[in-house]
Design an enzyme around this catalytic site. Structure first.
Site, PDB file in Angstrom:
ATOM      1  CG  ASP A  36       6.906   6.867 -49.202  1.00  0.00           C
ATOM      2  OD1 ASP A  36       6.638   7.341 -50.316  1.00  0.00           O
ATOM      3  OD2 ASP A  36       8.051   6.880 -48.708  1.00  0.00           O
ATOM      4  CG  ASP A  38      11.520   5.433 -53.701  1.00  0.00           C
ATOM      5  OD1 ASP A  38      12.091   4.444 -54.179  1.00  0.00           O
ATOM      6  OD2 ASP A  38      10.850   6.229 -54.379  1.00  0.00           O
ATOM      7  CG  ASP A 254      10.889   7.260 -45.981  1.00  0.00           C
ATOM      8  OD1 ASP A 254       9.905   7.651 -46.651  1.00  0.00           O
ATOM      9  OD2 ASP A 254      12.065   7.432 -46.358  1.00  0.00           O
TER      10      ASP A 254
END
Length: 315
Positions: A36, A38, A254
């Site tokens: 991922d 961001d 995250d």
């Protein structure tokens, strides 16, 4: 402690406690990395310290690296340029974005009408690439007083309402979207369900696409199809188009409810970084949950930030 609680607690490990031999075994356990962006690699326009070096180290070790993002504002070319500017090695065919996958999904099902978009230019361009007509991009102000809103004109060729991140989201756009969705044959698609973006400020909340999707869902009474990391089409597209071996793939993210869930459902090994949305307390609560669905959200490993892994690899 129940057997499930014990298994969940055992599954959540802290990489900082592993010894060099364990790190070597960990690195040998995968040959492909899906990461991922961001909250894992960067926040806004700043790289998270150590993340470029760690991801580039994976490449030096012979790993294949892919970037996956629910961010539906920009084209894949933008992410290549951004990644390179921040110090990452990246190619366009390594970028997996929900807006390109949304466009491919519509092409796959034979969609041939016009899409009403609440979203960005990036979403519009991805639709154009596969030959899908669209309207709705950009700001739209209410040109009439509320009692006369029934006079607004609706496009009769609209066959889908597609919702991404839209900084111009407004009352009139909500009216149009919900009105189009009164037709039960009109598709209702969200490019992701993320409630908010990772932010460096503890005082400022940046709403995500999921907020717009939920507003339209509440108004229209329709349930959307979310073409995000956890949609069946996305999982199948990743597995088929990139020919990944699940047992040799590592998913890094995250968010437990998107990134880790994607990895679990695909049979990947999973690593949660705590530099983005999901906190240590939230992850621990999920690991202790008695809800069987929450077991899919528990990562195999977690670490404070991706850059911390580099020190373990080099030592």
């Amino acid at each position: 402690m129940s057997r499930e609680d014990h298994d969940a607690k055992t599954k959540v490990q802290n990489l900082s406690t592993l010894k060099s031999n364990d790190i070597k075994a960990f690195l040998a356990s995968f040959d492909t990395v899906i990461c991922d962006c961001d909250g894992v690699l960067w926040r806004l326009d700043k790289a998270i310290p150590g993340s470029p070096e760690t991801l580039n180290k994976f490449r030096q070790l012979g790993k294949k690296v892919y970037f996956i993002t629910n961010n539906n504002i920009k084209l894949r070319e933008y992410y290549v340029e951004k990644a390179r500017k921040l110090g990452f090695v990246a190619e366009e065919n390594e970028i997996l974005s929900t807006i390109s996958l949304t466009a491919e999904y519509l092409k796959t099902i034979g969609f041939n009408k016009t899409a009403y978009i609440i979203g960005s230019e990036g979403l519009a361009h991805e639709l154009e690439r596969v030959g899908i007509k669209h309207v709705g991009i950009g700001p739209e102000e209410l040109q009439t007083s509320y009692p006369n809103i029934l006079d607004i004109q609706l496009d009769k060729d609209i066959g889908a309402v597609i919702v991404g991140f839209d900084p111009y989201f407004s009352f009139i756009k909500l009216v149009r979207a919900a009105s189009y969705l009164t037709d039960p044959t009109c598709l209702f698609i969200g490019t992701n369900s993320d409630e908010r973006f990772p932010s460096e400020s503890s005082k400022i909340v940046i709403p995500g696409t999921g907020c717009f999707v939920q507003a339209i869902q509440a108004c229209s009474g329709r349930k959307p199809t979310i073409i995000d990391k956890n949609h069946d089409y996305v999982r199948k597209a990743i597995m088929i188009n990139y020919q990944m071996n699940p047992r040799k793939t590592l998913m890094i993210g995250d968010r437990c409810n998107t990134d880790i869930l994607l990895g679990t459902q695909c049979g990947f090994q999973t690593l949660l970084v705590l530099s983005g949305v999901t906190t240590l307390d939230e992850m621990t609560k999920i690991a202790k949950s008695q809800n069987s669905k929450d077991k899919q959200l528990v990562p195999d490993f977690y670490i404070a930030k991706l850059g911390d892994l580099l020190d373990l690899i080099d030592n």
